[in-house]
Design a protein around this motif. Structure first.
Motif, PDB file in Angstrom:
ATOM      1  N   LYS A 193       0.868  -1.181   0.000  1.00 50.84           N
ATOM      2  CA  LYS A 193       0.000   0.000   0.000  1.00 50.84           C
ATOM      3  C   LYS A 193       0.904   1.229   0.000  1.00 50.84           C
ATOM      4  O   LYS A 193       1.767   1.384   0.859  1.00 50.84           O
ATOM      5  CB  LYS A 193      -0.907   0.036   1.227  1.00 50.84           C
ATOM      6  CG  LYS A 193      -1.804   1.265   1.259  1.00 50.84           C
ATOM      7  CD  LYS A 193      -2.731   1.238   2.464  1.00 50.84           C
ATOM      8  CE  LYS A 193      -3.622   2.458   2.478  1.00 50.84           C
ATOM      9  NZ  LYS A 193      -4.558   2.431   3.624  1.00 50.84           N
ATOM     10  N   ILE A 194       0.706   2.076  -1.012  1.00 52.99           N
ATOM     11  CA  ILE A 194       1.458   3.316  -1.106  1.00 52.99           C
ATOM     12  C   ILE A 194       0.452   4.460  -1.104  1.00 52.99           C
ATOM     13  O   ILE A 194      -0.439   4.506  -1.956  1.00 52.99           O
ATOM     14  CB  ILE A 194       2.313   3.364  -2.383  1.00 52.99           C
ATOM     15  CG1 ILE A 194       3.240   2.151  -2.446  1.00 52.99           C
ATOM     16  CG2 ILE A 194       3.100   4.660  -2.442  1.00 52.99           C
ATOM     17  CD1 ILE A 194       3.978   2.024  -3.742  1.00 52.99           C
ATOM     18  N   SER A 195       0.606   5.348  -0.156  1.00 55.57           N
ATOM     19  CA  SER A 195      -0.312   6.482  -0.019  1.00 55.57           C
ATOM     20  C   SER A 195       0.374   7.772  -0.427  1.00 55.57           C
ATOM     21  O   SER A 195       1.597   7.882  -0.397  1.00 55.57           O
ATOM     22  CB  SER A 195      -0.769   6.614   1.434  1.00 55.57           C
ATOM     23  OG  SER A 195      -1.414   5.447   1.855  1.00 55.57           O
ATOM     24  N   HIS A 196      -0.441   8.733  -0.794  1.00 61.78           N
ATOM     25  CA  HIS A 196       0.004  10.102  -1.089  1.00 61.78           C
ATOM     26  C   HIS A 196       0.915  10.201  -2.318  1.00 61.78           C
ATOM     27  O   HIS A 196       1.796  11.055  -2.371  1.00 61.78           O
ATOM     28  CB  HIS A 196       0.678  10.737   0.129  1.00 61.78           C
ATOM     29  CG  HIS A 196      -0.151  10.696   1.354  1.00 61.78           C
ATOM     30  ND1 HIS A 196      -1.305  11.423   1.495  1.00 61.78           N
ATOM     31  CD2 HIS A 196      -0.016   9.995   2.495  1.00 61.78           C
ATOM     32  CE1 HIS A 196      -1.835  11.176   2.675  1.00 61.78           C
ATOM     33  NE2 HIS A 196      -1.071  10.311   3.298  1.00 61.78           N
TER      34      HIS A 196
ATOM     35  N   THR B 299      -3.173  15.969  -7.556  1.00 61.61           N
ATOM     36  CA  THR B 299      -3.795  15.399  -6.359  1.00 61.61           C
ATOM     37  C   THR B 299      -2.893  14.291  -5.822  1.00 61.61           C
ATOM     38  O   THR B 299      -1.790  14.094  -6.291  1.00 61.61           O
ATOM     39  CB  THR B 299      -5.219  14.874  -6.680  1.00 61.61           C
ATOM     40  OG1 THR B 299      -5.878  14.530  -5.480  1.00 61.61           O
ATOM     41  CG2 THR B 299      -5.182  13.694  -7.618  1.00 61.61           C
ATOM     42  N   ARG B 300      -3.362  13.574  -4.826  1.00 61.58           N
ATOM     43  CA  ARG B 300      -2.616  12.445  -4.243  1.00 61.58           C
ATOM     44  C   ARG B 300      -3.484  11.202  -4.314  1.00 61.58           C
ATOM     45  O   ARG B 300      -4.674  11.249  -3.988  1.00 61.58           O
ATOM     46  CB  ARG B 300      -2.254  12.731  -2.776  1.00 61.58           C
ATOM     47  CG  ARG B 300      -1.416  13.975  -2.560  1.00 61.58           C
ATOM     48  CD  ARG B 300       0.003  13.726  -2.937  1.00 61.58           C
ATOM     49  NE  ARG B 300       0.813  14.936  -2.824  1.00 61.58           N
ATOM     50  CZ  ARG B 300       2.119  14.925  -2.758  1.00 61.58           C
ATOM     51  NH1 ARG B 300       2.772  13.790  -2.783  1.00 61.58           N
ATOM     52  NH2 ARG B 300       2.791  16.047  -2.690  1.00 61.58           N
ATOM     53  N   ILE B 301      -2.898  10.094  -4.758  1.00 66.14           N
ATOM     54  CA  ILE B 301      -3.637   8.838  -4.860  1.00 66.14           C
ATOM     55  C   ILE B 301      -3.025   7.794  -3.931  1.00 66.14           C
ATOM     56  O   ILE B 301      -1.908   7.952  -3.451  1.00 66.14           O
ATOM     57  CB  ILE B 301      -3.664   8.299  -6.303  1.00 66.14           C
ATOM     58  CG1 ILE B 301      -2.252   7.940  -6.789  1.00 66.14           C
ATOM     59  CG2 ILE B 301      -4.341   9.293  -7.239  1.00 66.14           C
ATOM     60  CD1 ILE B 301      -2.225   7.192  -8.122  1.00 66.14           C
ATOM     61  N   THR B 302      -3.790   6.737  -3.698  1.00 65.90           N
ATOM     62  CA  THR B 302      -3.326   5.589  -2.930  1.00 65.90           C
ATOM     63  C   THR B 302      -3.451   4.358  -3.813  1.00 65.90           C
ATOM     64  O   THR B 302      -4.472   4.162  -4.474  1.00 65.90           O
ATOM     65  CB  THR B 302      -4.163   5.406  -1.648  1.00 65.90           C
ATOM     66  OG1 THR B 302      -4.006   6.563  -0.829  1.00 65.90           O
ATOM     67  CG2 THR B 302      -3.731   4.170  -0.868  1.00 65.90           C
TER      68      THR B 302
ATOM     69  N   GLU C 244      -3.090   0.139  -3.772  1.00 66.46           N
ATOM     70  CA  GLU C 244      -3.006  -1.054  -2.925  1.00 66.46           C
ATOM     71  C   GLU C 244      -3.025  -2.296  -3.804  1.00 66.46           C
ATOM     72  O   GLU C 244      -3.839  -2.407  -4.706  1.00 66.46           O
ATOM     73  CB  GLU C 244      -4.194  -1.123  -1.972  1.00 66.46           C
ATOM     74  CG  GLU C 244      -4.260   0.007  -0.982  1.00 66.46           C
ATOM     75  CD  GLU C 244      -5.469  -0.104  -0.080  1.00 66.46           C
ATOM     76  OE1 GLU C 244      -5.485  -1.031   0.770  1.00 66.46           O
ATOM     77  OE2 GLU C 244      -6.387   0.711  -0.230  1.00 66.46           O
TER      78      GLU C 244
ATOM     79  N   VAL D  71      -6.979   1.564  -6.691  1.00 68.23           N
ATOM     80  CA  VAL D  71      -6.458   2.927  -6.716  1.00 68.23           C
ATOM     81  C   VAL D  71      -7.554   3.851  -6.219  1.00 68.23           C
ATOM     82  O   VAL D  71      -8.650   3.879  -6.781  1.00 68.23           O
ATOM     83  CB  VAL D  71      -6.016   3.336  -8.143  1.00 68.23           C
ATOM     84  CG1 VAL D  71      -5.494   4.761  -8.158  1.00 68.23           C
ATOM     85  CG2 VAL D  71      -4.963   2.379  -8.672  1.00 68.23           C
ATOM     86  N   THR D  72      -7.276   4.587  -5.152  1.00 68.03           N
ATOM     87  CA  THR D  72      -8.252   5.529  -4.625  1.00 68.03           C
ATOM     88  C   THR D  72      -7.712   6.949  -4.753  1.00 68.03           C
ATOM     89  O   THR D  72      -6.508   7.173  -4.772  1.00 68.03           O
ATOM     90  CB  THR D  72      -8.591   5.230  -3.148  1.00 68.03           C
ATOM     91  OG1 THR D  72      -7.381   5.177  -2.393  1.00 68.03           O
ATOM     92  CG2 THR D  72      -9.304   3.905  -3.008  1.00 68.03           C
ATOM     93  N   GLY D  73      -8.639   7.883  -4.878  1.00 70.58           N
ATOM     94  CA  GLY D  73      -8.270   9.282  -5.004  1.00 70.58           C
ATOM     95  C   GLY D  73      -7.953   9.692  -6.429  1.00 70.58           C
ATOM     96  O   GLY D  73      -7.491  10.804  -6.662  1.00 70.58           O
TER      97      GLY D  73
END
Length: 82
Positions: A30-33, A39-42, A44, A55-57
């Motif tokens: 999991k890699i965040s920001h 913008t910043r995505i996550t 997993e 992929v969120t964000g």
């Protein structure tokens, strides 16, 4: 990490290709920001490289494509014929 995730964004075309190839036994990731398109995505992944990552964000104007980006020569040929 970008290489392991085979993450290839092409923001002007509104696409993000992703197709992880994590080594056996690597486990989940999991890699965040992660910065993308202002913008910043996550991202997993599960512990199997065959899973489609979550992929969120992701900005609305960016489409997620589960798979590696085609070679640039094949990509340009497809664009010219279609």
């Amino acid at each position: 990490m970008r290489t392991l995730l085979r993450m290839d964004p092409w923001v002007p075309s509104g696409k993000l290709w992703i197709a992880p190839v994590l080594p056996e036994g690597f486990g989940s990731l999991k890699i965040s920001h992660l910065p993308l398109a202002g913008t910043r995505i996550t991202v997993e992944t599960g512990d199997g490289s065959e899973e489609v990552p979550v992929v969120t964000g992701l900005p609305e104007e960016i489409s997620l494509i589960a798979g590696p980006r085609p070679a640039s020569t094949a990509f340009h040929a497809a664009r010219q014929s279609g």
